[in-house]
Scaffold this motif. Structure first.
Motif: not given
Length: 212
Positions: A157-169, A184-198
């Motif tokens: 989440a910290a490296e790849h999510s590009m979240s503008k609200i950071e992340a929460y665990g 255990c859970g982690v959530a962020d407001g980023g671009i999502g796994i698929q977009t990040s991998l692409l």
């Protein structure tokens, strides 16, 4: 806009399908107010609590007036208070209505906590490690699994999510099912796994060999 989840609010998939087009990350999102109404919820699971944080904070960032209405069920509302949901939202300027005045004192191993960098993710992971040891609720093998799982999710989440609200665990012992479980859970407001991998594959010139 008012979002009313079902009584058993498990995760984002529980939200009525008609709200799927209201994505605060989208340029077409122009709601003046967003209300997440948990009033009639008899259960709000940890993934659902994380969804509330991310959705409302993304909407808040877009300039919306954001409100969370706590459950009428005092036990459910108190569990959310213990989890840190109301505190996190209020700290970020979201209005929380009808929150209870009592807590159940079932302190999570890690209440909902904000982090943005890999350094902060590592600090949280170490904090969880010590909390697991002190709790003595599970074997050392389970401690290691939780530690490694949270570490990987938080760093991703910290490296790849590009979240503008950071992340929460969060990490807690979930006692609402027939069998107690460590969650255990982690959530962020980023671009999502698929977009990040692409994006990563395009930068490196490689092709993805998996299906998402």
């Amino acid at each position: 806009m008012e979002i009313i989840p079902p009584p058993n609010f498990r995760d984002a998939r529980s939200i009525p399908a008609r709200f799927s087009r209201y994505d605060p990350r989208s340029g077409s999102f122009n709601e003046a107010e967003v209300v997440v109404n948990l009033r009639d919820c008899d259960a709000v699971r940890p993934p659902a609590a994380l969804w509330c944080v991310v959705y409302l904070l993304l909407a808040k960032r877009r300039g919306c007036r954001c409100v969370l209405i706590a459950p009428n069920n005092v036990e459910v509302a108190s569990r959310l208070m213990d989890l840190g949901l109301f505190r996190v939202l209020q700290e970020e300027g979201v209005s929380v209505q009808q929150a209870p005045n009592i807590e159940l004192t079932t302190t999570p191993l890690l209440p909902i906590t904000k982090f943005g960098s890999t350094t902060e993710a590592e600090d949280l992971t170490n904090r969880i490690h010590y909390s697991l040891i002190e709790s003595r609720q599970r074997s050392a093998t389970i401690f290691h699994v939780i530690y490694e799982t949270f570490s990987e999710m938080a760093n991703n989440a910290a490296e790849h999510s590009m979240s503008k609200i950071e992340a929460y665990g969060l990490v807690l012992l979930d006692t609402l099912e027939e069998e107690n479980r460590l969650v255990c859970g982690v959530a962020d407001g980023g671009i999502g796994i698929q977009t990040s991998l692409l994006s990563l594959s395009q930068k490196s010139g490689c092709r993805l060999g998996c299906r998402l």
